[in-house]
Design an enzyme around this catalytic site. Sequence first.
Site, PDB file in Angstrom:
ATOM      1  N   HIS A 110       6.164   2.791 -13.708  1.00 31.40           N
ATOM      2  CA  HIS A 110       5.797   3.092 -12.321  1.00 31.40           C
ATOM      3  C   HIS A 110       6.113   1.898 -11.424  1.00 31.40           C
ATOM      4  CE1 HIS A 110       3.404   6.484 -13.888  1.00 31.40           C
ATOM      5  NE2 HIS A 110       3.487   6.970 -12.670  1.00 31.40           N
ATOM      6  N   LYS A 137       1.257   0.486  -8.124  1.00 36.07           N
ATOM      7  CA  LYS A 137       0.283   1.294  -8.886  1.00 36.07           C
ATOM      8  C   LYS A 137      -0.774   0.383  -9.493  1.00 36.07           C
ATOM      9  CE  LYS A 137      -0.093   4.953 -12.283  1.00 36.07           C
ATOM     10  NZ  LYS A 137      -1.050   5.687 -11.451  1.00 36.07           N
TER      11      LYS A 137
HETATM   12  P1  NAD Z   1      -2.140   4.271  -1.674  1.00 38.58           P
HETATM   13  O1  NAD Z   1      -2.748   2.944  -1.994  1.00 38.58           O
HETATM   14  O2  NAD Z   1      -0.841   4.313  -0.947  1.00 38.58           O
HETATM   15  O3  NAD Z   1      -3.194   5.152  -0.811  1.00 38.58           O
HETATM   16  C1  NAD Z   1      -4.568   5.185  -1.036  1.00 38.58           C
HETATM   17  C2  NAD Z   1      -5.216   5.447   0.319  1.00 38.58           C
HETATM   18  O4  NAD Z   1      -6.612   5.719   0.159  1.00 38.58           O
HETATM   19  C3  NAD Z   1      -5.104   4.260   1.282  1.00 38.58           C
HETATM   20  O5  NAD Z   1      -4.619   4.735   2.528  1.00 38.58           O
HETATM   21  C4  NAD Z   1      -6.551   3.788   1.407  1.00 38.58           C
HETATM   22  O6  NAD Z   1      -6.826   3.219   2.675  1.00 38.58           O
HETATM   23  C5  NAD Z   1      -7.281   5.112   1.250  1.00 38.58           C
HETATM   24  N1  NAD Z   1      -8.700   4.975   0.941  1.00 38.58           N
HETATM   25  C6  NAD Z   1      -9.338   3.989   0.248  1.00 38.58           C
HETATM   26  N2  NAD Z   1     -10.654   4.220   0.210  1.00 38.58           N
HETATM   27  C7  NAD Z   1     -10.860   5.389   0.882  1.00 38.58           C
HETATM   28  C8  NAD Z   1     -12.022   6.136   1.194  1.00 38.58           C
HETATM   29  N3  NAD Z   1     -13.255   5.754   0.788  1.00 38.58           N
HETATM   30  N4  NAD Z   1     -11.863   7.281   1.905  1.00 38.58           N
HETATM   31  C9  NAD Z   1     -10.654   7.685   2.314  1.00 38.58           C
HETATM   32  N5  NAD Z   1      -9.523   6.994   2.069  1.00 38.58           N
HETATM   33  C10 NAD Z   1      -9.621   5.861   1.349  1.00 38.58           C
HETATM   34  O7  NAD Z   1      -2.042   5.043  -3.054  1.00 38.58           O
HETATM   35  P2  NAD Z   1      -1.130   6.321  -3.408  1.00 38.58           P
HETATM   36  O8  NAD Z   1       0.199   5.877  -3.948  1.00 38.58           O
HETATM   37  O9  NAD Z   1      -1.176   7.281  -2.265  1.00 38.58           O
HETATM   38  O10 NAD Z   1      -1.924   6.896  -4.648  1.00 38.58           O
HETATM   39  C11 NAD Z   1      -3.254   7.338  -4.509  1.00 38.58           C
HETATM   40  C12 NAD Z   1      -3.785   7.790  -5.855  1.00 38.58           C
HETATM   41  O11 NAD Z   1      -3.050   8.943  -6.280  1.00 38.58           O
HETATM   42  C13 NAD Z   1      -3.630   6.765  -6.989  1.00 38.58           C
HETATM   43  O12 NAD Z   1      -4.740   6.863  -7.856  1.00 38.58           O
HETATM   44  C14 NAD Z   1      -2.362   7.219  -7.704  1.00 38.58           C
HETATM   45  O13 NAD Z   1      -2.326   6.818  -9.067  1.00 38.58           O
HETATM   46  C15 NAD Z   1      -2.516   8.706  -7.581  1.00 38.58           C
HETATM   47  N6  NAD Z   1      -1.293   9.518  -7.700  1.00 38.58           N
HETATM   48  C16 NAD Z   1      -1.465  10.746  -8.231  1.00 38.58           C
HETATM   49  C17 NAD Z   1      -0.389  11.622  -8.288  1.00 38.58           C
HETATM   50  C18 NAD Z   1      -0.628  13.016  -8.801  1.00 38.58           C
HETATM   51  O14 NAD Z   1       0.322  13.813  -8.881  1.00 38.58           O
HETATM   52  N7  NAD Z   1      -1.865  13.377  -9.133  1.00 38.58           N
HETATM   53  C19 NAD Z   1       0.865  11.226  -7.840  1.00 38.58           C
HETATM   54  C20 NAD Z   1       1.016   9.951  -7.304  1.00 38.58           C
HETATM   55  C21 NAD Z   1      -0.083   9.093  -7.213  1.00 38.58           C
END
Ligand code: NAD
Length: 260
Positions: free
Chosen positions: A133, A137
């Site tokens: 990744h 991440k």
């Molecule tokens: P990122 O760091 O770009 O985004 C996370 C966001 O959450 C940020 O904007 C942050 O400010 C916000 N945040 C933090 N605390 C919060 C709260 N209490 N309330 C609302 N928002 C809050 O991360 P990302 O790349 O978007 O990934 C997010 C998650 O999704 C990770 O755990 C990643 O591993 C996962 N992910 C899952 C999939 C899937 O298909 N399920 C795919 C990609 C990523």
Amino acid sequence: MKLAVVGPGRMGREVAALALEEGHEVVAKLGRDTEISSGALAGAEAVVEFTLPEVAPDVLVALAATRVPVVSGTTGWSQHLGRVREAVEAHGSALLHAPNFSLGVAVFRRWVAAAARALGGLPEYDLALHEVHHTGKVDAPSGTARLLAETVLAATDRKDRWALFPGGAVDREALDPAVLRVSATRVGRVPGTHDVVFDGPDDQILLRHTARNRRGFARGALEAAVWLRGRQGVFTLDDLLDDRLDALPSRASRRPLDPP
Ligand code: NAD
């Protein structure tokens, strides 16, 4: 469909962009500074949540109280699933959570299970998982790798636990044949690659899923939001996929092949 996006990061932005392209309405985008309440969700019919592992359980418990169906894609919080499930059930709401919303991964997982079952009769082969990744991440191994590892453990007696294979010096205990070795690399901008390697004395089988971008995750999450409407309880992507695969014509009902 009226959607709220909770977590305006890489995935949240992708989901919002695709939702608009697909004719949905994004009525709310909630970040870390917005308190979750029915009012803040602005009449949304579904919520898509992609936040961070350390906040996701509290966010999901708060969302359950609003009774708006929630699709959660955040990874790395599965140890808190019991608490989240209790909240969802207590409020009679709905949650679909998956560490990987790519429908391709869901299909891939079924193939991994079938291949792991074959290990039973092939003692000369061993199996390991590797994931790659981007450097942003925060959890390792990925939620998808954990899910694949659990899939392998459920499918074969040859492995009784999985462990993150350490870098550096080889720990002999980690080479115990009953341990399913999982390794992770963080590099550049890779959206997510998962390898399952079957290694035998004379050949190797590599099963690989490569995500090309984040769009596939966003597409799966939106599809899950539509599927979740009108349901109650806790679901995973497998429930959606079971519906889809069941909808395929069965072998028996297909037209027989013309005789040669
Ligand atoms: P990122 O760091 O770009 O985004 C996370 C966001 O959450 C940020 O904007 C942050 O400010 C916000 N945040 C933090 N605390 C919060 C709260 N209490 N309330 C609302 N928002 C809050 O991360 P990302 O790349 O978007 O990934 C997010 C998650 O999704 C990770 O755990 C990643 O591993 C996962 N992910 C899952 C999939 C899937 O298909 N399920 C795919 C990609 C990523």
